[in-house]
Design an enzyme around this catalytic site. Structure first.
Site, mmCIF file in Angstrom:
data_model
loop_
_atom_site.group_PDB
_atom_site.id
_atom_site.type_symbol
_atom_site.label_atom_id
_atom_site.label_comp_id
_atom_site.label_asym_id
_atom_site.label_seq_id
_atom_site.Cartn_x
_atom_site.Cartn_y
_atom_site.Cartn_z
ATOM 1 N N ASP A 1 -20.088 -19.191 -19.537
ATOM 2 C CA ASP A 1 -21.131 -19.701 -20.427
ATOM 3 C C ASP A 1 -22.023 -20.644 -19.620
ATOM 4 O OD1 ASP A 1 -19.798 -22.092 -20.161
ATOM 5 O OD2 ASP A 1 -18.911 -22.056 -22.148
ATOM 6 N N ASP B 1 -15.487 -14.157 -27.932
ATOM 7 C CA ASP B 1 -14.610 -15.090 -27.210
ATOM 8 C C ASP B 1 -14.279 -16.247 -28.129
ATOM 9 O OD1 ASP B 1 -15.754 -17.975 -26.103
ATOM 10 O OD2 ASP B 1 -17.325 -16.606 -26.758
#
EC number: 2.4.2.29
Length: 373
Positions: free
Chosen positions: A93, A266
């Protein structure tokens, strides 16, 4: 190579799809759940164990790895794959969500975000260009644009201004990204507002990314609101690109997300609740540390065929968790991740047979009933 995405089958009764996502470190069958390895490790799991439970891709956290041990050190080690000995795909991320979670410790400017480390209070600055530089040094297969993450709830005007900045930052991220062996995904924002989500999707498509994520959900809004946002956002997204719903990992949400056309998920949920002695089972969640399981010599989930359920009892795992033994957390984590990855495998099978709605109804009937727990 960067990545390519091939659609293999569209379910006839829903928006669900089967796909194959090709990356430099291997292929991924979608829809897929990605275990989270925040600090370059999925807590308590070895890479071999992750392979044993058929993890295809894991996620690591740019913010935490930037602070410790530093992206330059990981680059020196040959990138995340070598550093942590995981040779399958990795997604990082951008650090945006973590930085914007530091509400009392950060200041947002057009050039980027100034913030203080949650570790030692040291002052840092991350811009879109810096976030991309860090992620290029980390070397994941898929990286994310740096976005502003409005809290929930936020008023319309704030979300609109935030969204415009996120789009400007997305352009800067794409311009700064130079590694051809990585794919940069854009992140759709817009809160719970239909027109802002539409504006975000259209702006990101105009910039052009090989994949698109839906951000700003699972941040405190009601479950029905999250599904409503998916209902009007996913159909706007490109058919031929992977769609990633960030931060969602409850079993029931995975099923509903896939039905709406999401390909990737996720969440820290399975590993986080495992550390507190809670596990997923086919009959719902079970908190094994509860006194009622002290003399329960059955598996965590009699319907599960994972290593843990084949070899250990609720009573034994409860004992380990109560005594704060490391093995207890290892066993509950292993089981929870196996449960979700196995669920995704079953979902893929149901899509292939055009029977996802029947699978959803049967799964939720047992999972949400909790009658036998």
């Amino acid at each position: 190579m960067s990545i390519s995405f091939n659609l293999l089958h569209r379910e006839i009764n829903t928006r669900a799809r089967l796909g194959k996502l090709k990356t430099p470190h291997g292929d991924i069958d979608t829809p897929i759940f990605m275990p989270v390895g925040t600090q370059a490790t999925v807590k308590s799991m070895t890479p071999d164990e992750l392979e044993n439970i058929k993890a295809q891709i894991i996620l690591s956290n740019t913010y935490h790895l930037y602070l410790r041990p530093g992206s330059s050190l990981i680059d020196e080690a040959g990138g995340l794959h070598n550093f942590m000995n995981w040779q399958k795909p990795i997604l990082t991320d951008s650090g945006g969500f973590q930085v914007f979670s530091l509400s009392d410790l950060r200041e947002i400017k057009e050039e980027g975000v100034y913030f203080r480390s949650h570790l030692d209070g040291s002052r840092h600055f991350i811009s879109p260009e810096k976030a991309i530089q860090i992620q290029m040094e980390l070397g994941a297969d898929i990286i994310m644009a740096f976005d502003e993450c409005p809290p929930y709830p936020s008023d319309y005007d704030y979300v609109a201004r935030s969204l415009e900045r996120t789009v400007r930052w997305a352009r800067r991220c794409k311009k700064a990204h130079e590694r051809e062996d990585q794919a940069l995904f854009g992140i759709i924002q817009g809160g719970v507002y239909r027109d802002l989500r539409k504006q975000s999707v259209e702006a990101l498509i105009d910039i052009g990314f090989p994949g698109y994520a839906i951000g700003g959900l699972s941040v405190g809004e009601e479950k029905e609101k999250m599904l409503e946002v998916l209902d009007f956002t996913v159909p706007l997204m490109p058919e031929n690109k992977p769609r990633y719903l960030m931060g969602v990992g409850a079993p029931e949400d995975l099923v509903e997300g896939v039905i709406r056309g999401v390909d990737m998920f996720d969440c820290v949920l399975p590993t986080r609740i495992a550390r507190h002695g809670t596990v997923f089972t086919s009959q719902g969640r079970l908190t094994v540390r509860n006194a009622g399981y002290e003399r329960d010599f059955t598996p965590l989930d009699p319907e599960c065929d994972c290593y843990v359920c084949k070899n250990y009892t609720r009573a034994y795992i409860r004992h380990l968790i109560k005594r704060k033994e490391i093995l207890g957390v290892r066993l509950t984590t292993y089981h929870n991740l196996y449960f979700l990855l196995s669920l995704m495998e079953k979902i893929r099978g149901a899509i292939k047979e055009d029977a996802l709605l029947e699978f959803r109804d049967e799964f939720l009937r047992k999972y949400l009933n909790k009658a036998s727990i």
